[in-house]
Structure formats: structure tokens, C-alpha cells
Design a protein around this motif. Sequence first.
Motif, PDB file in Angstrom:
ATOM      1  N   GLU A  52       3.708   0.970  -9.165  1.00 51.08           N
ATOM      2  CA  GLU A  52       3.363   0.417 -10.216  1.00 51.08           C
ATOM      3  C   GLU A  52       1.495   1.918 -10.531  1.00 51.08           C
ATOM      4  OE1 GLU A  52       2.967  -3.132 -12.678  1.00 51.08           O
ATOM      5  OE2 GLU A  52       5.218  -3.502 -12.675  1.00 51.08           O
ATOM      6  N   PHE A 161       7.062  12.396 -14.343  1.00 52.43           N
ATOM      7  CA  PHE A 161       8.735  10.393 -14.162  1.00 52.43           C
ATOM      8  C   PHE A 161       9.651  11.754 -13.284  1.00 52.43           C
ATOM      9  CE2 PHE A 161       6.914   8.972 -17.832  1.00 52.43           C
ATOM     10  CZ  PHE A 161       6.941   7.846 -17.341  1.00 52.43           C
ATOM     11  N   ASN A 166       6.781   5.943 -10.414  1.00 53.30           N
ATOM     12  CA  ASN A 166       6.342   4.627 -11.928  1.00 53.30           C
ATOM     13  C   ASN A 166       5.299   4.535 -12.621  1.00 53.30           C
ATOM     14  OD1 ASN A 166       7.636   2.439 -13.082  1.00 53.30           O
ATOM     15  ND2 ASN A 166       6.681   1.644 -10.730  1.00 53.30           N
ATOM     16  N   VAL A 167       5.498   5.331 -13.635  1.00 55.71           N
ATOM     17  CA  VAL A 167       4.162   5.117 -14.598  1.00 55.71           C
ATOM     18  C   VAL A 167       4.746   3.963 -15.749  1.00 55.71           C
ATOM     19  CG1 VAL A 167       3.121   6.528 -16.377  1.00 55.71           C
ATOM     20  CG2 VAL A 167       3.759   7.980 -14.775  1.00 55.71           C
ATOM     21  N   LYS A 168       4.073   3.053 -15.249  1.00 59.06           N
ATOM     22  CA  LYS A 168       3.498   2.074 -16.275  1.00 59.06           C
ATOM     23  C   LYS A 168       3.094   1.382 -17.716  1.00 59.06           C
ATOM     24  CE  LYS A 168       6.872  -0.865 -14.450  1.00 59.06           C
ATOM     25  NZ  LYS A 168       8.197  -1.069 -15.646  1.00 59.06           N
ATOM     26  N   GLU A 169       1.924   3.260 -17.871  1.00 60.35           N
ATOM     27  CA  GLU A 169       0.609   3.207 -18.772  1.00 60.35           C
ATOM     28  C   GLU A 169       0.646   4.669 -18.257  1.00 60.35           C
ATOM     29  OE1 GLU A 169      -2.660   0.212 -18.162  1.00 60.35           O
ATOM     30  OE2 GLU A 169      -0.942  -1.098 -17.843  1.00 60.35           O
ATOM     31  N   THR A 191      10.197   3.145 -22.089  1.00 61.46           N
ATOM     32  CA  THR A 191       9.957   2.083 -21.394  1.00 61.46           C
ATOM     33  C   THR A 191       8.444   2.149 -20.930  1.00 61.46           C
ATOM     34  OG1 THR A 191      10.678   2.754 -19.334  1.00 61.46           O
ATOM     35  CG2 THR A 191      12.205   2.395 -20.381  1.00 61.46           C
ATOM     36  N   THR A 192       7.712   2.500 -21.231  1.00 61.35           N
ATOM     37  CA  THR A 192       6.473   3.365 -20.482  1.00 61.35           C
ATOM     38  C   THR A 192       5.307   2.375 -21.812  1.00 61.35           C
ATOM     39  OG1 THR A 192       6.671   4.598 -19.854  1.00 61.35           O
ATOM     40  CG2 THR A 192       4.313   4.096 -19.451  1.00 61.35           C
TER      41      THR A 192
END
Length: 335
Positions: A52, A161, A166-169, A191-192
Motif C-alpha cells: 500500500e 495507477f 497500489n495507491v491507498k491515500e 477507491t482511494t
Amino acid sequence: MEGLDTADIDQETPTKNVFIAPSIHEEAILRGTSYTHHSSIPKTITEDTLIECVLGVDEAGRGPVLGPMVYGLLYLPLASHRSLLAEAHHFDDSKVLTPAVRSSLMQTLCTPSTELYHNCGWATRVMAARDISAGMLKPAGTYNLNAQAMDATIELIKDVFAKGVNVKEIYIDTIGSPSVYQKKLERIFPTTMITVAKKADSLYPCVSAASVCAKVTRDAALEVCYRSYELEEDLEAVIEGWGSGYPSDARCTTWLKRNMDPFFGWGSECRFSWGTAKDLLETKASEFRIDWPTPDNEEQAMRVTDFFVATAEDDEGESNELSSWFSRPVTEAMF
């Protein structure tokens, strides 16, 4: 567009021997062309594609009349966010760091043997002065600076992307209203977790690092632009330079006045949509005027349909033959 005090001007002025990062594409800069540069994906992320990540975005050079505006982006594993950037390398808002410190941090980020290189990926979007002005001076529907900046940010993030990161924030320094900007981004990247905030470059280390990428790239781009003038100017002008490129910097305005062509103005490094440039062109180039021909009234304007519609003169036989053929039924008399 933006006023700076003396201390700010010093911070915005490129350091001598600024680090020339891989994001400097000299040919594109000298042509006045916008472009995007991406670093390779760091080893830590390629070895574990599910890791992540956190991503930050910031800009440099929004207010100057000279040089590009640059958007910077940086991403790294979420677990290393503060420990690597803030604690180990002391990233901060690029406006707080001295030009020399900014340059040194960028060089470390680009050096393969360093921890920053193995953990951080980055990108820049260099928005050429010519393209900025072309958008803002569109005759129908202005493409304003905020819209251009937002589009650059969105495209940079989409690119990351697309590379499979896998960018979460995501953290972004705002343009305009933070809430409006954030809602738009949340619709695009649902989704982020996204945070858009004022002074984000002082609050989130990944934004601080992105601001360094943007600022050092802009500093180096200014140096590349200025090289093309060095052989043409006298020694005093070369030493003085154009400073930070901001309208409130006396070195910048002096350079603009000294180097203005009375007809063409300046090169592709200048934002002609800025008030500073417009005013100088209006005053110093006043002997050169272009009067585009326009009809005095609508009746005098030539229209394509004029060739296909009959007029009263047609009935008197004074109209041209082509108009008559297309405006009246064909009769036996015409054969």
C-alpha cells in the motif's frame, strides 16, 4: 500575478548550479512545449506490487511571469511515509527549504545508491508558459489556470495507477476550494482516501517531497531557458539574470524591459497572459499596432450562402450567373 517580499523572492530564486534532474528535457523546454516525466517505479514497490502506497501532489511556479508551472508527484510505501521523508530526510514545504537544500534533496532522490531512490517514485508535469497563456487567452471559453492545474494533477495520478501502483491515500495542496476539489477527485478515484487541504505541503511529508520535485525542476528549467540568452546579453545582464521570474522581483521586470522585442515581445519562456507582459507590450510597443480587417456592418460581410441565395438584383439580370443557377428553377430557356 503574485506579490512576494524580499525574503520570498530569495527563496524562489534558483540556486547557482541547481541539480539538473532527469525531469529536465532541454529540447522540449527550449521549444516551449509541455511534457510529463516519470521516474522508474522504485524497487521496494516492484518487489511487492500489493504494498500500500501514499501519494502527494504539489506545484511550483504558479505566479511567475517567466518560466513554466510545474506539478510534482511523489509516492512511496505507506509504512515509510513519515519515518523516511520527515524524520530521516527532513522534507518540508519547498518554500521553507533553502534553494541549496531543495537541490540536494532532489539529487539524493535521484541517486541509485540511496534509500530515497529505492523507496520513492516521482513524476513531474512541466506546463510551458506558452501553453498556459494559450489556454488563458482563448477567444472562446478561457481555459483558466485552475482548470489547467487540476487537469495536470488528475493526469499525473492516473499515470501512476496505470503503472499498477497500489495507491491507498492521496494528499494534495489545494487550488481554490478544498472541498470542491476533493469531491471531484473522489469521483474520479473512488477507491482511494483523498485529502485536499490548504498548506498540505507543510502537513504531509509526501506533499512536501512532491513540492521539492516540482520546485527543483522549475529552477532547472529556468536555467535552461536563460542559457539561450547568455550569449546575446552584456556581462552585467548575465550576472543579474531574471531572478525568480516573479513580477514583483525587480530583476525580472528589468530583464523584461531590457529584452523586449517591440513586435514579438519575448520568447516561449514568457506568459503573455500575465498583466506584467500585457502592460509592457501596450506601452513599449505602442508604435506597432495590428488592425485586423472587420466589416463595418453585417451587410458588407461576405457569407458562403451569398453564392446560393437570390437577391433583388438577380431579378434585374445584374447578378452573377452562378447565383441565378442555384436560386431559380431550371427552365427550357436556359438550354
